[in-house]
Design a protein around this motif. Structure first.
Motif, short mmCIF file in Angstrom:
data_model
loop_
_atom_site.label_atom_id
_atom_site.label_comp_id
_atom_site.label_asym_id
_atom_site.label_seq_id
_atom_site.Cartn_x
_atom_site.Cartn_y
_atom_site.Cartn_z
N ASP A 206 -23.44 43.81 -5.22
CA ASP A 206 -23.00 42.44 -5.52
C ASP A 206 -24.05 41.69 -6.31
OD1 ASP A 206 -20.63 42.93 -4.19
OD2 ASP A 206 -21.39 42.15 -2.26
N VAL A 207 -25.30 41.86 -5.92
CA VAL A 207 -26.39 41.17 -6.63
C VAL A 207 -26.51 41.69 -8.06
CG1 VAL A 207 -28.88 40.75 -6.64
CG2 VAL A 207 -27.62 40.68 -4.48
N ARG A 208 -26.33 43.04 -8.18
CA ARG A 208 -26.42 43.60 -9.55
C ARG A 208 -25.33 43.05 -10.45
NH1 ARG A 208 -27.47 48.37 -6.62
NH2 ARG A 208 -25.35 49.13 -7.00
N GLU A 209 -24.15 42.83 -9.86
CA GLU A 209 -23.05 42.27 -10.65
C GLU A 209 -23.36 40.84 -11.06
OE1 GLU A 209 -18.21 41.60 -10.35
OE2 GLU A 209 -19.30 42.63 -8.73
N GLU A 210 -23.93 40.08 -10.13
CA GLU A 210 -24.30 38.70 -10.47
C GLU A 210 -25.36 38.67 -11.56
OE1 GLU A 210 -25.54 37.06 -6.79
OE2 GLU A 210 -23.50 36.76 -6.01
N ALA B 84 -25.85 41.05 -13.74
CA ALA B 84 -25.24 41.51 -14.99
C ALA B 84 -24.48 40.38 -15.68
CB ALA B 84 -24.33 42.69 -14.71
N ASP B 85 -23.80 39.54 -14.86
CA ASP B 85 -23.11 38.39 -15.44
C ASP B 85 -24.08 37.47 -16.17
OD1 ASP B 85 -20.73 39.35 -14.51
OD2 ASP B 85 -20.74 38.10 -12.68
N ALA C 204 -36.73 38.13 -17.46
CA ALA C 204 -35.90 36.98 -17.14
C ALA C 204 -36.67 35.84 -16.49
CB ALA C 204 -34.76 37.42 -16.22
N GLY C 205 -37.58 36.12 -15.61
CA GLY C 205 -38.29 35.06 -14.91
C GLY C 205 -37.66 34.76 -13.56
N ALA C 206 -38.46 34.32 -12.59
CA ALA C 206 -38.00 34.11 -11.21
C ALA C 206 -36.93 33.02 -11.15
CB ALA C 206 -39.18 33.76 -10.32
N ASP C 207 -37.06 31.96 -11.91
CA ASP C 207 -36.11 30.87 -11.83
C ASP C 207 -34.73 31.31 -12.30
OD1 ASP C 207 -37.03 31.26 -14.35
OD2 ASP C 207 -37.12 29.13 -14.91
N ALA C 208 -34.67 32.12 -13.41
CA ALA C 208 -33.38 32.58 -13.91
C ALA C 208 -32.73 33.54 -12.92
CB ALA C 208 -33.56 33.25 -15.27
N VAL C 209 -33.54 34.42 -12.32
CA VAL C 209 -33.01 35.38 -11.34
C VAL C 209 -32.49 34.65 -10.11
CG1 VAL C 209 -33.59 37.33 -9.84
CG2 VAL C 209 -34.48 37.25 -12.19
N ALA C 210 -33.28 33.67 -9.63
CA ALA C 210 -32.88 32.91 -8.45
C ALA C 210 -31.60 32.14 -8.72
CB ALA C 210 -34.00 31.96 -8.04
N GLU C 211 -31.48 31.58 -9.89
CA GLU C 211 -30.28 30.82 -10.23
C GLU C 211 -29.07 31.71 -10.34
OE1 GLU C 211 -28.71 27.72 -13.73
OE2 GLU C 211 -30.75 28.54 -13.80
N ALA C 212 -29.24 32.95 -10.90
CA ALA C 212 -28.11 33.86 -11.09
C ALA C 212 -27.59 34.44 -9.78
CB ALA C 212 -28.50 34.99 -12.04
#
Length: 290
Positions: A246-250, A252-253, A265-273
């Motif tokens: 599920d996380v990989r799909e998020e 990937a989106d 990507a950076g921690a903020d972008a990953v956390a937001e996604a």
């Protein structure tokens, strides 16, 4: 409507006004000369008439003396007939007296006529000198006028020739400018058409690329994306602890499909996604970088 240069050429090419001006000037000079000579001739005629009148007056007075002498003789003869006497002496005295009067009269009029003739000759000579000088000066002036006229006409011809050349150069320049402008207009139209074609082609390519990109982007709210993002199995996110399907799909989106994507990507972008904390995202990134 003719230009100023064309009007100047037309005026300079016409010699008639210049010739007419000099002809009028010469005519006026000759007429003035003729009037002056006619005045001198009239004066000579007046002087000749005065001399003729003086001669007539002298002849008339001489006839009057002859008449008076004859009358005196008649008076003496009539007196002698009334009073018988010798009238020879009286007639002789009358003849002597009238002879003296005639001589005095002749001397007076001879002197007067000589003076008048001398004055007339002097006036005639002066008039002839003046007339000769006037003729010479008039001739010189007319020659000078003719020279000026020829020079003026020559200058006008030269000026006209220069104007013709300038007008011809101006026309050639106008023709070249018109041709150049026409060529530039054609070139600009061709360039605009080419740019329009390029823009249309670019728009078509952009539309195709956009459509292709849209087909490759997963549609949110659906179970499956239009196009599955294929990645190298050795660089997938499955190796990261805590990242499930599920996380990989998020991720990937959000465009994060590989370990390299995660590290960039950076921690903020990953956390937001993935809706996790940045600390958790930092741990995933550190695992990816390890």
């Amino acid at each position: 409507m003719p230009s100023r240069v064309e009007l100047a050429v037309e005026m300079s090419q016409s010699e008639s006004p210049i010739r007419t001006m000099f002809d009028v000037q010469r005519t006026a000079i000759k007429q003035s000369q003729q009037l002056f000579e006619q005045g001198l001739a009239a004066q000579r005629n007046v002087d000749a008439m005065a001399l003729t009148g003086l001669e007539g007056q002298a002849s008339l007075q001489r006839q009057q003396l002859e008449f008076a002498q004859a009358a005196s003789h008649g008076y003496v003869s009539a007196a002698a007939a009334l009073l018988p006497s010798d009238d020879t002496e009286a007639h002789r005295a009358i003849d002597e007296t009238f002879d003296q009067l005639k001589a005095t009269h002749a001397e007076f009029y001879d002197a007067l006529e000589r003076d008048l003739e001398r004055d007339l000759n002097a006036a005639t000579g002066l008039a002839e000198d003046v007339e000769t000088a006037l003729d010479e000066q008039t001739e010189q002036f007319l020659e000078l006028t003719a020279s000026i006229e020829e020079q003026t006409v020559e200058n006008v011809d030269e000026f006209s020739s220069r104007l013709d050349e300038q007008l011809e150069r101006t026309r050639e320049l106008q023709t070249r400018l018109a041709d150049q402008l026409e060529r530039q207009t054609d070139d600009i139209e061709a360039l605009l058409e080419q740019q329009a074609d390029q823009i249309e082609t670019f728009q078509q390519q952009l539309a195709e690329q956009t459509e292709t990109g849209l087909q490759q982007i997963p549609v949110q709210g659906r179970d499956e994306p239009h196009t599955k993002i294929e990645t190298d199995p050795e660089h997938t996110l499955e190796a990261i602890e805590g990242i499930d399907a599920d996380v990989r799909e998020e991720l990937a989106d959000a465009g994060i499909a590989t370990i390299d994507d995660l590290t960039r990507a950076g921690a903020d972008a990953v956390a937001e996604a993935t809706d996790i904390s940045e600390d958790r995202a930092t741990e995933w990134i550190e695992q990816a970088e390890a």
